[in-house]
Design a protein around this motif. Sequence first.
Motif, PDB file in Angstrom:
ATOM      1  N   ASN A  84       6.024   9.487 -13.765  1.00 38.02           N
ATOM      2  CA  ASN A  84       5.927  10.979 -13.337  1.00 38.02           C
ATOM      3  C   ASN A  84       4.450  11.597 -13.035  1.00 38.02           C
ATOM      4  O   ASN A  84       3.643  11.290 -13.536  1.00 38.02           O
ATOM      5  N   GLY A  85       4.342  12.400 -12.101  1.00 43.81           N
ATOM      6  CA  GLY A  85       3.229  12.936 -11.484  1.00 43.81           C
ATOM      7  C   GLY A  85       2.751  12.011 -10.345  1.00 43.81           C
ATOM      8  O   GLY A  85       2.006  12.592  -9.474  1.00 43.81           O
ATOM      9  N   ASP A  86       3.270  10.748 -10.131  1.00 46.95           N
ATOM     10  CA  ASP A  86       2.694  10.126  -8.729  1.00 46.95           C
ATOM     11  C   ASP A  86       3.488  10.797  -7.770  1.00 46.95           C
ATOM     12  O   ASP A  86       4.425  11.206  -7.660  1.00 46.95           O
ATOM     13  N   GLU A  87       2.993  10.362  -6.522  1.00 48.97           N
ATOM     14  CA  GLU A  87       3.202  11.031  -5.401  1.00 48.97           C
ATOM     15  C   GLU A  87       3.997   9.829  -4.352  1.00 48.97           C
ATOM     16  O   GLU A  87       3.657   8.669  -4.423  1.00 48.97           O
ATOM     17  N   VAL A  88       5.360  10.132  -3.767  1.00 47.42           N
ATOM     18  CA  VAL A  88       5.646   9.323  -2.743  1.00 47.42           C
ATOM     19  C   VAL A  88       5.655   9.988  -1.543  1.00 47.42           C
ATOM     20  O   VAL A  88       5.741  11.281  -1.264  1.00 47.42           O
ATOM     21  N   THR A  89       5.581   9.181  -0.398  1.00 44.43           N
ATOM     22  CA  THR A  89       5.823   9.879   1.199  1.00 44.43           C
ATOM     23  C   THR A  89       7.036   9.445   1.397  1.00 44.43           C
ATOM     24  O   THR A  89       7.320   8.234   1.728  1.00 44.43           O
ATOM     25  N   VAL A  90       7.915  10.491   2.284  1.00 55.07           N
ATOM     26  CA  VAL A  90       9.133  10.096   2.924  1.00 55.07           C
ATOM     27  C   VAL A  90       8.907  10.285   4.293  1.00 55.07           C
ATOM     28  O   VAL A  90       8.365  11.215   4.733  1.00 55.07           O
ATOM     29  N   THR A  91       9.150   9.133   5.122  1.00 50.67           N
ATOM     30  CA  THR A  91       9.001   9.125   6.435  1.00 50.67           C
ATOM     31  C   THR A  91      10.314   9.241   7.485  1.00 50.67           C
ATOM     32  O   THR A  91      11.224   8.467   6.969  1.00 50.67           O
ATOM     33  N   VAL A  92      10.148   9.996   8.271  1.00 50.48           N
ATOM     34  CA  VAL A  92      11.394  10.225   9.119  1.00 50.48           C
ATOM     35  C   VAL A  92      11.168   9.431  10.473  1.00 50.48           C
ATOM     36  O   VAL A  92      10.063   9.458  11.132  1.00 50.48           O
ATOM     37  N   SER A  93      12.096   8.512  11.002  1.00 53.07           N
ATOM     38  CA  SER A  93      12.059   7.999  12.323  1.00 53.07           C
ATOM     39  C   SER A  93      13.380   8.098  13.141  1.00 53.07           C
ATOM     40  O   SER A  93      14.424   8.465  12.349  1.00 53.07           O
ATOM     41  N   HIS A  94      13.483   7.862  14.374  1.00 50.27           N
ATOM     42  CA  HIS A  94      14.699   7.772  14.998  1.00 50.27           C
ATOM     43  C   HIS A  94      14.739   6.199  15.778  1.00 50.27           C
ATOM     44  O   HIS A  94      14.349   6.221  16.935  1.00 50.27           O
ATOM     45  N   PRO A  95      15.190   5.474  15.032  1.00 51.93           N
ATOM     46  CA  PRO A  95      15.159   3.963  15.768  1.00 51.93           C
ATOM     47  C   PRO A  95      16.149   3.855  16.900  1.00 51.93           C
ATOM     48  O   PRO A  95      17.117   4.574  16.888  1.00 51.93           O
TER      49      PRO A  95
END
Length: 314
Positions: free
Chosen positions: A103-114
């Motif tokens: 808890n408290g850590d960050e994640v990054t969500v990336t969007v792409s269009h394969p």
Amino acid sequence: TLSERQELSNGDVITFSWASPLAGDDIAHIEKMFGIKIKTEDITYTVSGLEDVETFDPFEGFEITFDGVIGLTADYKMQAPYEMELEYGLVYVVNKDVSLLSNGDEVTVTVSHPGYTDEEYVDHYGKLPYPTEKNYTIEGLKTLITSPEMITDEMLAQLDQESKDYFVQQTVEQDWKEGFTADLHLVGYNFSVQDMREFHDWDMRNQIAMIYRVDYTLQFTDGAGNPQTYQTSYYYFLIWKYVMFDEEGKLTHGLEPSSPLYQIRFDSDQECYYPEYGMTFPLGLVFQGTYTLEEAIEQSKELASEVDVYVPCE
């Protein structure tokens, strides 16, 4: 050739350079043959007339939630609007292994269009997703208790109350003889962390065995109709498995607790009148539990454990 061809904006300056594939002697021959003079110089242009590409927010309506136990079963669930994934062909990816985070850590969500370059995507859909990444802070994960030092007074009080409530429920279901009181006194608890090399069952990763002295008092009537009192004490325990706590420090646990497997019996010379039989018999009582604290401690231990500690509470 042009100095730049892609990712241009209005106001950018580009250069057109002319270069002949011919060698110097060839150029001189051409000039003499046609009576001309070949001159070249670079030409610069200022980019203008470009229109901004329409964009849309791919994270509008997007949700990511986290659940599970830190270091064990921590995971995430993503929910994107129907049109983002199916109509616009977007793919969402988390950049880290959540099972290794807290808890408290960050994640990054990336969007792409394969399958599409940006230019092809604009040609097909008329717009581009923007932004293409967003940070999220992990919350909602539970922490497995791996040592007695992690158990706060508030946690112990919560488990104590749950244990006493369960005991009352069980005594009602067992249809104990009327006229009794049973006072539970927490004398200590056994804490164990399972040795996963011996037994692989995540629902039993740890256990806390709450051990009680039960002071039992029974008010009854003898054969002559006189009121009598019988008192005794024995030990009882409840084993709670897979015990963890959430971000607010509230305990949660897995399976329903297990209680002593064996019964003990107390016999008395006192005569007790049993109205259901219309007869008097020597008083005899049977309980689930042990006669001594040492027996309760031994019976409530985890069979294969890395950590096995008894913590007294009196």
